[in-house]
Scaffold this motif. Sequence first.
Motif, PDB file in Angstrom:
ATOM      1  N   VAL A  42       0.895  -1.095  -0.111  1.00 35.09           N
ATOM      2  CA  VAL A  42       0.129  -0.024   0.053  1.00 35.09           C
ATOM      3  C   VAL A  42       0.911   1.278   0.108  1.00 35.09           C
ATOM      4  CG1 VAL A  42      -1.713   1.121   1.399  1.00 35.09           C
ATOM      5  CG2 VAL A  42      -1.619  -1.203   1.348  1.00 35.09           C
ATOM      6  N   ILE A  43       0.480   2.242  -0.732  1.00 38.68           N
ATOM      7  CA  ILE A  43       1.206   3.478  -0.963  1.00 38.68           C
ATOM      8  C   ILE A  43       0.638   4.715  -0.528  1.00 38.68           C
ATOM      9  CG2 ILE A  43       2.527   4.852  -2.626  1.00 38.68           C
ATOM     10  CD1 ILE A  43       3.995   2.362  -2.680  1.00 38.68           C
ATOM     11  N   ALA A  44       1.247   5.563   0.454  1.00 40.20           N
ATOM     12  CA  ALA A  44       0.849   6.745   0.975  1.00 40.20           C
ATOM     13  C   ALA A  44       1.633   7.835   0.239  1.00 40.20           C
ATOM     14  CB  ALA A  44       0.726   6.816   2.422  1.00 40.20           C
ATOM     15  N   GLU A  45       0.676   8.704  -0.220  1.00 39.86           N
ATOM     16  CA  GLU A  45       1.238   9.741  -0.901  1.00 39.86           C
ATOM     17  C   GLU A  45       1.197  11.089  -0.281  1.00 39.86           C
ATOM     18  OE1 GLU A  45       0.651  10.372  -5.539  1.00 39.86           O
ATOM     19  OE2 GLU A  45      -0.848   8.882  -4.782  1.00 39.86           O
ATOM     20  N   GLY A  46       2.222  11.820   0.138  1.00 39.35           N
ATOM     21  CA  GLY A  46       2.230  13.156   0.831  1.00 39.35           C
ATOM     22  C   GLY A  46       2.292  12.993   2.216  1.00 39.35           C
ATOM     23  N   VAL A  47       2.529  14.300   2.877  1.00 40.30           N
ATOM     24  CA  VAL A  47       2.850  14.154   4.268  1.00 40.30           C
ATOM     25  C   VAL A  47       1.618  13.765   5.104  1.00 40.30           C
ATOM     26  CG1 VAL A  47       3.368  15.718   6.255  1.00 40.30           C
ATOM     27  CG2 VAL A  47       4.790  16.087   4.005  1.00 40.30           C
ATOM     28  N   LEU A  48       0.434  14.396   4.808  1.00 41.69           N
ATOM     29  CA  LEU A  48      -0.676  14.023   5.550  1.00 41.69           C
ATOM     30  C   LEU A  48      -1.195  12.743   5.536  1.00 41.69           C
ATOM     31  CD1 LEU A  48      -3.236  15.153   7.045  1.00 41.69           C
ATOM     32  CD2 LEU A  48      -4.214  15.661   5.165  1.00 41.69           C
ATOM     33  N   VAL A  49      -1.071  11.994   4.265  1.00 43.07           N
ATOM     34  CA  VAL A  49      -1.653  10.826   4.019  1.00 43.07           C
ATOM     35  C   VAL A  49      -0.630   9.762   4.829  1.00 43.07           C
ATOM     36  CG1 VAL A  49      -2.299   8.867   2.361  1.00 43.07           C
ATOM     37  CG2 VAL A  49      -2.955  11.261   1.936  1.00 43.07           C
ATOM     38  N   ALA A  50       0.815  10.034   4.690  1.00 40.69           N
ATOM     39  CA  ALA A  50       1.792   9.318   5.034  1.00 40.69           C
ATOM     40  C   ALA A  50       1.627   9.193   6.934  1.00 40.69           C
ATOM     41  CB  ALA A  50       3.470   9.643   4.780  1.00 40.69           C
ATOM     42  N   GLN A  51       1.289  10.589   7.395  1.00 42.68           N
ATOM     43  CA  GLN A  51       1.164  10.451   9.025  1.00 42.68           C
ATOM     44  C   GLN A  51      -0.183   9.689   9.141  1.00 42.68           C
ATOM     45  OE1 GLN A  51       0.585  14.796   8.942  1.00 42.68           O
ATOM     46  NE2 GLN A  51       2.553  15.028   9.884  1.00 42.68           N
ATOM     47  N   ARG A  52      -1.287   9.494   8.375  1.00 39.71           N
ATOM     48  CA  ARG A  52      -2.296   8.777   8.760  1.00 39.71           C
ATOM     49  C   ARG A  52      -1.962   7.172   8.608  1.00 39.71           C
ATOM     50  NH1 ARG A  52      -6.704  12.986   6.737  1.00 39.71           N
ATOM     51  NH2 ARG A  52      -6.970  14.057   8.603  1.00 39.71           N
ATOM     52  N   MET A  53      -1.092   7.132   7.601  1.00 40.07           N
ATOM     53  CA  MET A  53      -0.699   5.544   7.541  1.00 40.07           C
ATOM     54  C   MET A  53       0.064   5.331   8.819  1.00 40.07           C
ATOM     55  SD  MET A  53       2.020   3.853   4.715  1.00 40.07           S
ATOM     56  CE  MET A  53       1.066   3.114   3.487  1.00 40.07           C
ATOM     57  N   ILE A  54       0.850   6.036   9.252  1.00 44.07           N
ATOM     58  CA  ILE A  54       1.574   5.793  10.350  1.00 44.07           C
ATOM     59  C   ILE A  54       0.570   5.440  11.774  1.00 44.07           C
ATOM     60  CG2 ILE A  54       3.165   6.650  12.196  1.00 44.07           C
ATOM     61  CD1 ILE A  54       4.502   8.248   9.792  1.00 44.07           C
ATOM     62  N   ALA A  55      -0.332   6.349  11.692  1.00 46.76           N
ATOM     63  CA  ALA A  55      -1.286   6.018  12.796  1.00 46.76           C
ATOM     64  C   ALA A  55      -2.204   4.842  12.674  1.00 46.76           C
ATOM     65  CB  ALA A  55      -2.187   7.468  12.784  1.00 46.76           C
ATOM     66  N   SER A  56      -2.128   4.104  11.345  1.00 50.62           N
ATOM     67  CA  SER A  56      -3.143   3.402  10.930  1.00 50.62           C
ATOM     68  C   SER A  56      -2.453   1.781  11.071  1.00 50.62           C
ATOM     69  CB  SER A  56      -3.471   3.272   9.628  1.00 50.62           C
ATOM     70  OG  SER A  56      -2.392   2.676   8.598  1.00 50.62           O
ATOM     71  N   ARG A  57      -3.231   0.696  10.992  1.00 47.44           N
ATOM     72  CA  ARG A  57      -2.826  -0.671  11.066  1.00 47.44           C
ATOM     73  C   ARG A  57      -2.048  -1.017   9.990  1.00 47.44           C
ATOM     74  NH1 ARG A  57      -5.541  -5.255   9.245  1.00 47.44           N
ATOM     75  NH2 ARG A  57      -6.853  -4.694   7.200  1.00 47.44           N
ATOM     76  N   PHE A  58      -1.817  -0.102   8.869  1.00 45.15           N
ATOM     77  CA  PHE A  58      -0.776  -0.165   7.798  1.00 45.15           C
ATOM     78  C   PHE A  58       0.414   0.361   7.977  1.00 45.15           C
ATOM     79  CE2 PHE A  58      -4.970  -0.498   6.170  1.00 45.15           C
ATOM     80  CZ  PHE A  58      -5.148  -1.517   5.557  1.00 45.15           C
ATOM     81  N   THR A  59       1.304  -0.462   8.839  1.00 44.23           N
ATOM     82  CA  THR A  59       2.537   0.114   9.668  1.00 44.23           C
ATOM     83  C   THR A  59       3.642   0.163   8.325  1.00 44.23           C
ATOM     84  OG1 THR A  59       2.085  -0.990  11.395  1.00 44.23           O
ATOM     85  CG2 THR A  59       4.332  -0.017  11.163  1.00 44.23           C
ATOM     86  N   PRO A  60       4.056   1.423   8.162  1.00 45.91           N
ATOM     87  CA  PRO A  60       4.932   1.630   6.786  1.00 45.91           C
ATOM     88  C   PRO A  60       6.313   1.277   7.101  1.00 45.91           C
ATOM     89  CG  PRO A  60       4.352   3.964   7.970  1.00 45.91           C
ATOM     90  CD  PRO A  60       3.706   2.825   8.464  1.00 45.91           C
ATOM     91  N   HIS A  61       7.017   0.283   6.438  1.00 46.80           N
ATOM     92  CA  HIS A  61       8.507  -0.275   6.417  1.00 46.80           C
ATOM     93  C   HIS A  61       9.586   0.611   5.727  1.00 46.80           C
ATOM     94  CE1 HIS A  61       6.833  -2.194   2.923  1.00 46.80           C
ATOM     95  NE2 HIS A  61       8.059  -1.909   2.518  1.00 46.80           N
ATOM     96  N   ALA A  62       8.935   1.694   4.982  1.00 49.36           N
ATOM     97  CA  ALA A  62       9.867   2.650   4.243  1.00 49.36           C
ATOM     98  C   ALA A  62       9.329   4.009   3.787  1.00 49.36           C
ATOM     99  CB  ALA A  62      10.793   1.995   3.256  1.00 49.36           C
ATOM    100  N   PHE A  63      10.063   5.156   3.505  1.00 49.53           N
ATOM    101  CA  PHE A  63       9.540   6.124   3.088  1.00 49.53           C
ATOM    102  C   PHE A  63      10.528   6.597   1.922  1.00 49.53           C
ATOM    103  CE2 PHE A  63       8.063   6.141   7.300  1.00 49.53           C
ATOM    104  CZ  PHE A  63       6.676   6.364   7.103  1.00 49.53           C
ATOM    105  N   LEU A  64       9.908   7.090   0.766  1.00 46.00           N
ATOM    106  CA  LEU A  64      10.832   7.763  -0.104  1.00 46.00           C
ATOM    107  C   LEU A  64      10.500   9.187  -0.150  1.00 46.00           C
ATOM    108  CD1 LEU A  64      12.801   7.772  -2.856  1.00 46.00           C
ATOM    109  CD2 LEU A  64      10.919   7.101  -4.132  1.00 46.00           C
ATOM    110  N   GLY A  65      11.199  10.242  -0.306  1.00 35.37           N
ATOM    111  CA  GLY A  65      10.845  11.269  -0.419  1.00 35.37           C
ATOM    112  C   GLY A  65      12.214  12.535  -0.410  1.00 35.37           C
TER     113      GLY A  65
END
Lengths: 288, 288
Positions: A42-65
């Motif tokens: 699952v890909i989150a785009e942008g700061v706001l959506v990335a923050q929501r991904m962090i808050a969700s059960r979809f724990t991010p394992h990497a960022f590119l930016g």
Amino acid sequence: MRVIDIDDPADERVDDFRDLNSVDRRPDLPALPGGRRGRGLVIAEGVLVAQRMIASRFTPHAFLGVSRRLDELADDVRVVGSDDSGPDDPGPAVPFYRATAEVMAEIVGFHLNRGVLGVARRPPVLQVDEVLAGARTVAILEGVNDHENIGSIFRNAAGLGVDAVLFGSGCADPLYRRSVRVSMGHALLVPSAQFDQWPAGLEDVHRYGFTTVSLTPDPQAAVLAESVDAERVAFLVGAEGPGLARATMRATHVQARIPMSRGTDSLNVATAAAIAFYERVRSGTMVK
Amino acid sequence: MRVIDIDDPADERVDDFRDLNSVDRRPDLPALPGGRRGRGLVIAEGVLVAQRMIASRFTPHAFLGVSRRLDELADDVRVVGSDDSGPDDPGPAVPFYRATAEVMAEIVGFHLNRGVLGVARRPPVLQVDEVLAGARTVAILEGVNDHENIGSIFRNAAGLGVDAVLFGSGCADPLYRRSVRVSMGHALLVPSAQFDQWPAGLEDVHRYGFTTVSLTPDPQAAVLAESVDAERVAFLVGAEGPGLARATMRATHVQARIPMSRGTDSLNVATAAAIAFYERVRSGTMVK
């Protein structure tokens, strides 16, 4: 947080972000049995959506930016890192791959205005039962095969206090990047599940005490405002054009319509859903 | 109807359809004094929108499309032709430029799924006074600079019985192809006008007896449901993010909010507008 500079667009460490616009190869296609198709990400785009991904059960394992977005996300990413780090990895575990906008564009395949991406593996799906158990208002979609409409429905659900979104047959992937972006990240936060049996699965919804309300433009249907005051309500919406299947409508308790001008198109499906959600808020059975 | 086959994409007769995606040269840019910028045209995409253009005050003077769409539009185009034909031109005047999908793609600059385009010259704009005179419910936009949101607002206005859409400062062109398409052609049918003075022009709205209602996420504002039962109501909506300017809100009678979940984004501006329009329908002051 581990900041890793990426100078070479071909670097394998950023393969999870590669060719996001590719129909066949994009990494956020669901993984199918046997390793075919996507990577199941699952890909989150942008700061706001990335923050929501962090808050969700979809724990991010990497960022590119790009560097600027790294600064904006730094505090949030640190939290993910500390949660993730195990005994073998005392430092924050989540890498932030830092690149220029140009290198990033070569990796993802187009110029990305939002400047940062987060990526998570798809966790096990939620079951319909667990999603229904604590809910008072849910949306159920059938044949909604447009990613932006699905994203909008999640956003409207979050904004208007709907507890979950469930999928009957024929719907597009709610975890595709575009759905997630249009949802403002709420596709990752609002619980959702897919029915195995459709429309037979509506029996589960009834078993949990929900009044099921099919939205329809049919002028013979009840007025929406008179259909939403049960203790638990499930709104069903179908694709623009065909709407809900007859068998589906027959399986629900109520058919309800939004009063509309004669001779015009029905509203966009996400807009119709928002009006139903609003009517539910308005009916006062939910906290204002 | 004159059917004219176009084999050469460079044919000057189809210049009104050329380079639709060009930022600088597209023909549906408003014409500016001195002949700068666009040709001042309006483009309708697809059979349904072309039909609505024919029914609107934006009388098309030409079509470009593939053979199959010609068949679907034939009856409608004939009507335009007979209306248009003058004494010097006894036959139906409106040409339908027939081309293959490939030639069409070369002309317009991309592959067009909908297979047919209509084009009209922009007629003189409507004045705010004439738009307000017969209206009971209107929408007024400020700073809405997204073409799709504007298109959606027109569609929602048509679907929910709103009589007109008015533009304060900072809005995108409601007659751009994308707005017209997303509106399902209702941007051509729902009367609209632009204020010369903003927000001073709201005095005109008040002079016509409208109660002006600013939509805001402010939790201190009145609840929308208590704000819509005047004889004439004007809903004001601002851009997502900044919302309406303070001076604008101060110039309106009421500030009203849609009850929303705490901590979430406001709804999309077109969705918020739809909910306000719906509330107006619901209040029973309009025909259901």
